[in-house]
Motif scaffolding. Sequence first.
Motif, mmCIF file in Angstrom:
data_model
loop_
_atom_site.group_PDB
_atom_site.id
_atom_site.type_symbol
_atom_site.label_atom_id
_atom_site.label_comp_id
_atom_site.label_asym_id
_atom_site.label_seq_id
_atom_site.Cartn_x
_atom_site.Cartn_y
_atom_site.Cartn_z
ATOM 1 N N GLU A 30 10.218 69.779 60.414
ATOM 2 C CA GLU A 30 9.522 68.798 61.247
ATOM 3 C C GLU A 30 8.348 69.437 61.981
ATOM 4 O O GLU A 30 7.258 68.862 62.054
ATOM 5 C CB GLU A 30 10.496 68.163 62.241
ATOM 6 C CG GLU A 30 11.493 67.227 61.599
ATOM 7 C CD GLU A 30 12.564 66.749 62.570
ATOM 8 O OE1 GLU A 30 12.509 67.124 63.776
ATOM 9 O OE2 GLU A 30 13.455 66.004 62.135
ATOM 10 N N LYS A 31 8.584 70.644 62.517
ATOM 11 C CA LYS A 31 7.509 71.346 63.227
ATOM 12 C C LYS A 31 6.378 71.717 62.268
ATOM 13 O O LYS A 31 5.197 71.596 62.607
ATOM 14 C CB LYS A 31 8.052 72.587 63.930
ATOM 15 C CG LYS A 31 8.876 72.263 65.148
ATOM 16 C CD LYS A 31 9.404 73.513 65.814
ATOM 17 C CE LYS A 31 10.277 73.152 67.016
ATOM 18 N NZ LYS A 31 10.825 74.347 67.652
ATOM 19 N N LYS A 36 1.029 70.692 60.272
ATOM 20 C CA LYS A 36 0.171 70.332 59.140
ATOM 21 C C LYS A 36 -0.628 69.070 59.466
ATOM 22 O O LYS A 36 -1.838 69.004 59.219
ATOM 23 C CB LYS A 36 1.040 70.110 57.901
ATOM 24 C CG LYS A 36 0.279 69.723 56.671
ATOM 25 C CD LYS A 36 1.236 69.516 55.498
ATOM 26 C CE LYS A 36 0.526 68.961 54.288
ATOM 27 N NZ LYS A 36 1.460 68.678 53.193
ATOM 28 N N GLN A 37 0.051 68.080 60.029
ATOM 29 C CA GLN A 37 -0.613 66.821 60.392
ATOM 30 C C GLN A 37 -1.681 67.064 61.452
ATOM 31 O O GLN A 37 -2.787 66.543 61.358
ATOM 32 C CB GLN A 37 0.428 65.802 60.894
ATOM 33 C CG GLN A 37 -0.130 64.431 61.157
ATOM 34 C CD GLN A 37 -0.633 63.748 59.896
ATOM 35 O OE1 GLN A 37 -0.141 63.970 58.804
ATOM 36 N NE2 GLN A 37 -1.656 62.924 60.055
ATOM 37 N N LYS A 38 -1.359 67.876 62.446
ATOM 38 C CA LYS A 38 -2.322 68.176 63.510
ATOM 39 C C LYS A 38 -3.526 68.920 62.939
ATOM 40 O O LYS A 38 -4.674 68.638 63.309
ATOM 41 C CB LYS A 38 -1.663 69.004 64.610
ATOM 42 C CG LYS A 38 -2.591 69.311 65.764
ATOM 43 C CD LYS A 38 -1.834 69.475 67.041
ATOM 44 C CE LYS A 38 -2.713 69.806 68.200
ATOM 45 N NZ LYS A 38 -3.468 68.684 68.696
ATOM 46 N N THR A 39 -3.277 69.854 62.027
ATOM 47 C CA THR A 39 -4.367 70.595 61.389
ATOM 48 C C THR A 39 -5.268 69.645 60.607
ATOM 49 O O THR A 39 -6.499 69.746 60.673
ATOM 50 C CB THR A 39 -3.801 71.682 60.453
ATOM 51 O OG1 THR A 39 -2.982 72.564 61.219
ATOM 52 C CG2 THR A 39 -4.904 72.473 59.791
ATOM 53 N N ALA A 43 -9.114 68.926 61.413
ATOM 54 C CA ALA A 43 -10.122 69.129 60.371
ATOM 55 C C ALA A 43 -10.942 67.859 60.159
ATOM 56 O O ALA A 43 -12.168 67.915 60.013
ATOM 57 C CB ALA A 43 -9.455 69.555 59.068
ATOM 58 N N GLU A 44 -10.281 66.716 60.157
ATOM 59 C CA GLU A 44 -10.985 65.439 59.982
ATOM 60 C C GLU A 44 -11.927 65.179 61.157
ATOM 61 O O GLU A 44 -13.064 64.732 60.968
ATOM 62 C CB GLU A 44 -9.979 64.288 59.832
ATOM 63 C CG GLU A 44 -10.610 62.956 59.530
ATOM 64 C CD GLU A 44 -11.371 62.910 58.214
ATOM 65 O OE1 GLU A 44 -12.373 62.174 58.154
ATOM 66 O OE2 GLU A 44 -10.990 63.605 57.259
ATOM 67 N N ALA A 45 -11.457 65.473 62.367
ATOM 68 C CA ALA A 45 -12.307 65.293 63.552
ATOM 69 C C ALA A 45 -13.514 66.230 63.490
ATOM 70 O O ALA A 45 -14.641 65.829 63.807
ATOM 71 C CB ALA A 45 -11.501 65.543 64.826
#
Length: 136
Positions: A30-31, A36-39, A43-45
């Motif tokens: 989960e972490k 991964k989601q935060k990265t 990256a998208e931002a």
Amino acid sequence: MASHEQSYKAGRAEGRAHEKGEQMKESMKEKAEAAKQKTMETAEAAKQKTMETAEAAKQKTRGAAETTNDKTKQTAGAARGKAEETKETSGGILQQAGEKVRNAAQGATDAVKHTFGMADADEDEHNYPATVTRKD
């Protein structure tokens, strides 16, 4: 019976350890997924910010180019006008100088004609009224 009880406790401890290991494994998954989601979001931002900055720079450059182009046209127009004005002024000066040279040459020609007696009586009277005496 100690052996049975020890075996039971050992099995129970093993079960708890296995369960605890599974919980830790799931927690780590989960972490990792959250990281991964935060990265990906970061990256998208960053990508979006880069695109916005590039577009702003592009627009600023386009505006500067248009301003430079307009300024160049104004300067060229002013230079063209000044060149035309200078041409007219210098043309007038050259024309005046040409007339002076032509008049001086004509005067010199008349003086030479008069000196050598090649001038007509009308020319003598016109150019040298005080020195010509007519014999009529």
